[in-house]
Write a protein that holds these residues in place. Structure first.
Motif, PDB file in Angstrom:
ATOM      1  N   ASN A 189     -44.433   7.208  64.708  1.00  0.00           N
ATOM      2  CA  ASN A 189     -44.871   6.053  65.575  1.00  0.00           C
ATOM      3  C   ASN A 189     -44.082   5.805  66.817  1.00  0.00           C
ATOM      4  N   GLN A 190     -43.189   6.862  67.231  1.00  0.00           N
ATOM      5  CA  GLN A 190     -42.756   6.945  68.761  1.00  0.00           C
ATOM      6  C   GLN A 190     -43.204   8.363  69.098  1.00  0.00           C
ATOM      7  N   GLN A 369     -44.619   4.804  74.157  1.00  0.00           N
ATOM      8  CA  GLN A 369     -44.213   5.043  72.683  1.00  0.00           C
ATOM      9  C   GLN A 369     -42.765   5.447  72.570  1.00  0.00           C
ATOM     10  N   ARG A 370     -42.269   6.256  73.495  1.00  0.00           N
ATOM     11  CA  ARG A 370     -40.953   7.227  73.457  1.00  0.00           C
ATOM     12  C   ARG A 370     -40.239   6.381  74.117  1.00  0.00           C
ATOM     13  N   THR A 373     -39.395   2.524  73.743  1.00  0.00           N
ATOM     14  CA  THR A 373     -38.654   2.430  72.286  1.00  0.00           C
ATOM     15  C   THR A 373     -37.185   2.969  72.338  1.00  0.00           C
ATOM     16  N   CYS A 374     -36.894   3.868  73.050  1.00  0.00           N
ATOM     17  CA  CYS A 374     -35.588   4.220  73.149  1.00  0.00           C
ATOM     18  C   CYS A 374     -34.808   3.094  74.192  1.00  0.00           C
ATOM     19  N   SER A 376     -35.254   0.063  74.563  1.00  0.00           N
ATOM     20  CA  SER A 376     -35.169  -1.275  73.786  1.00  0.00           C
ATOM     21  C   SER A 376     -34.008  -1.460  72.922  1.00  0.00           C
ATOM     22  N   ARG A 377     -33.473  -0.260  72.553  1.00  0.00           N
ATOM     23  CA  ARG A 377     -32.285  -0.172  71.560  1.00  0.00           C
ATOM     24  C   ARG A 377     -31.052  -0.925  72.275  1.00  0.00           C
ATOM     25  N   TYR A 407     -46.481  -4.363  73.374  1.00  0.00           N
ATOM     26  CA  TYR A 407     -45.088  -3.563  73.434  1.00  0.00           C
ATOM     27  C   TYR A 407     -44.084  -3.865  74.396  1.00  0.00           C
ATOM     28  N   HIS A 411     -39.992  -7.208  74.020  1.00  0.00           N
ATOM     29  CA  HIS A 411     -38.656  -6.880  74.432  1.00  0.00           C
ATOM     30  C   HIS A 411     -37.991  -7.752  75.699  1.00  0.00           C
TER      31      HIS A 411
END
Length: 427
Positions: A189-190, A369-370, A373-374, A376-377, A407, A411
Motif C-alpha cells: 500500500n505504500q 504513498q511513501r 506515510t513515513c 506520519s509515524r 491522505y 494526519h
C-alpha cells in the motif's frame, strides 16, 4: 495519484458482489475467524492463481490483505497434477512465512486450508507488479490498470528493493528464489516492492563451513504451468545445463529491468516453450547495444552483464545495488525514509530539515504513498512536529481536494490541537 484513487474507487464499488463471491469460497477456512475480507483488488503468484482481497484483522481493526486460492481452479487438471499444484502453492507460502525482511512480503497469518480454498493474510498490498503491467487474470473486472504508469524513480527504487531482498536471500538465508518475475513481486500500500512466490525456491545443501551448493531440479516441460518457473525470466543454465546459482536470480533481475523499461513492457524475445527458450539463449550470446536502447544509459551496461549467458559474468546482488544508477537524490531520500525507525530524534530532525529540498525530485504519488506515510509515524512526538510539518504542507500543496481529505487531513487534525512547541502554531 488520481489514477490510484480512481482504481480504488472502481474496486470499492464492487464490495457487495465480492462478499457474495467470498461467501462461496472462504466459509470453513480458519482465516475468517481472525480476518474480515471485503474487496477483491488484485492477483499474484504463478499463473496469478492467488486472488487478493482487502481485509482487516477483527481484534485490532488493523488493515491486511487476504490471499485466496480457490480449489475449483484445479478442475481443468487431472488428480496427480492437482496434488502437485496444491503442494507447490503450500510450499511457497510456508517458505514465505519463515522469512522476515523489509523486502519480503510480511505474512500476518499463516496458510490455512479448507475444502474449498487455501488462504493466508499479509500486510496491506496494492497489487502485484504483473497486475500493474497489465496482466489481469483473476483480477476484478473491468481491471483498468492501463492508466497506472510506473514513474522512473519507482522502477529504479523497485529494482533496488528486489536486489536488496535477493542479497539477503542469497547471503544470509542461502536460498535461491528461482522465479523472480512480475507475478512474484508485490507492491504494498505504500508503494514498496516485496518479493513473494517462493514456490520453486532452492536451499543450499552444503554445511555452513563449505561453499553453498544448490541442487537444480531441471525444467519439467510436462508439468502444469503453475508448477514451474516463468520461462521468460529463467536463466539459460537452469534448463540447458541443469545448474543454478545466485547468478540465476540476477539474470531474472536483468530481464525484469529490460521489461520495465521497454515499450509496452515487452520481453527481449517471446519465450513460451523450450524451443523459444533455446532460441533466446542463442540471441543473448550476440546481444548488441542496439537491442538495449530502451534501457537508461546509466544502467544499460549492467543489464547487458546481467543478461549474459555465462553466469560468472553477471554482477551479484551486492555489487548490483552499489552501481551509480542507484545513487541519486530521489533514491537516497526514499532509502533514508525506509531506515528512519533505526534513527534517534537528532538524526531524524537533521534529515527532516533538508527534506523540503528533496521533495520536488519525487512524483506526487510517491510523495503521498511513501513520504507522507513515513512522516506520519513521528507526528505522535510533539517535539518532532516542527521538523516534519513543512514537508507535509509542501506535499499538501500539490494534492487535489480529494487526496488532501483522504491522505493529509487525518494526519493534520491531531497536530492542529497542539499548543507546544510554539513552532507548530506558527507553521
Amino acid at each position: 495519484m488520481e489514477v490510484f484513487n480512481k482504481l480504488y474507487s472502481q474496486v470499492s464499488s464492487s464490495v457487495s458482489s465480492t462478499v457474495s463471491q467470498l461467501s462461496g469460497v472462504l466459509p470453513g477456512n480458519p482465516v475468517t475467524r481472525e480476518f474480515d475480507a471485503s474487496t477483491h483488488i488484485a492477483s499474484a503468484g504463478p499463473g496469478l492463481v492467488w486472488k487478493i482481497y482487502k481485509g482487516c484483522k477483527r481484534s485490532t481493526k488493523q488493515e491486511a490483505s487476504i490471499f485466496v486460492f480457490e480449489k475449483r481452479q484445479l478442475e481443468k487438471w487431472g488428480k496427480a497434477d492437482r496434488e502437485m499444484i496444491l503442494e507447490s502453492l503450500k510450499r511457497g507460502v510456508s517458505q514465505l512465512t519463515k522469512i522476515r525482511h523489509p523486502q519480503v512480503l510480511t505474512v500476518q497469518h499463516p496458510l490455512e486450508e479448507s475444502r474449498e480454498s487455501l488462504a493466508f493474510a499479509t500486510e496491506p498490498v496494492f497489487a502485484s507488479l504483473a497486475n500493474v503491467l497489465g496482466k489481469t487474470t483473476n483480477m476484478p473486472q473491468p481491471a483498468n490498470m492501463s492508466d497506472y504508469k510506473l514513474y522512473d524513480i519507482e522502477i529504479k527504487y523497485g529494482l533496488l528493493q528486489v536486489s536488496e531482498g535477493l542479497a539477503f536471500l542469497h547471503n544470509d538465508v542461502k536460498l535461491l528464489h528461482r522465479n523472480i518475475a512480475p507475478e512474484s513481486i508485490i507492491i504494498n500500500n505504500q508503494g514498496v516492492w516485496k518479493i513473494f512466490g517462493f514456490d520453486f525456491c532452492v536451499h543450499n545443501t552444503n554445511p555452513a563451513n563449505l561453499p553453498p551448493v544448490y541442487p537444480c531440479e531441471g525444467f519439467g516441460p510436462t508439468l502444469p504451468d503453475i508448477c514451474r518457473s516463468n520461462l521468460e525470466y529463467l536463466a539459460p543454465e537452469c534448463v540447458l545445463n541443469q545448474t543454478n546459482s545466485p547468478a540465476s536470480d540476477m539474470f531474472s533481475v536483468g530481464v525484469l529491468a529490460y521489461v520495465l523499461n521497454s515499450t509496452g513492457n515487452q520481453a527481449l524475445a517471446p519465450v513460451r516453450d523450450l524451443q523459444q527458450f533455446r532460441a533466446r539463449a542463442q540471441q543473448l550470446k550476440n546481444l548488441n547495444a542496439g537491442k538495449l536502447q530502451c534501457i537508461p544509459e546509466a544502467i544499460r551496461d549492467y543489464v547487458k552483464l546481467l543478461l549474459s549467458v555465462a553466469p560468472e559474468a553477471r554482477p551479484d546482488a551486492h555489487q548490483f545495488i552499489k552501481i551509480p544508477y542507484f545513487d541519486d537524490v530521489g533514491i537516497k531520500t526514499l532509502t533514508y525514509l525506509d531506515s528512519l525507525l533505526q534513527w534517534d530524534n537528532l538524526q531524524k530532525s537533521q534529515f527532516y530539515k533538508g527534506l523540503p529540498e528533496a521533495l520536488p525530485k519525487l512524483p506526487q504519488r510517491v510523495k503521498v504513498q511513501r513520504v507522507l506515510t513515513c512522516l506520519s509515524r513521528d507526528l505522535a512526538q510533539p517535539a518532532m512536529v516542527p521538523f516534519i510539518l513543512p514537508s507535509i504542507l509542501d506535499i499538501a500543496q500539490d494534492c487535489t481536494k480529494e487526496e488532501y481529505c483522504l491522505y493529509v487531513l487525518p494526519h493534520l487534525k491531531p497536530v492542529m490541537k497542539l499548543m507546544e512547541p510554539i513552532q507548530v502554531s506558527l507553521a
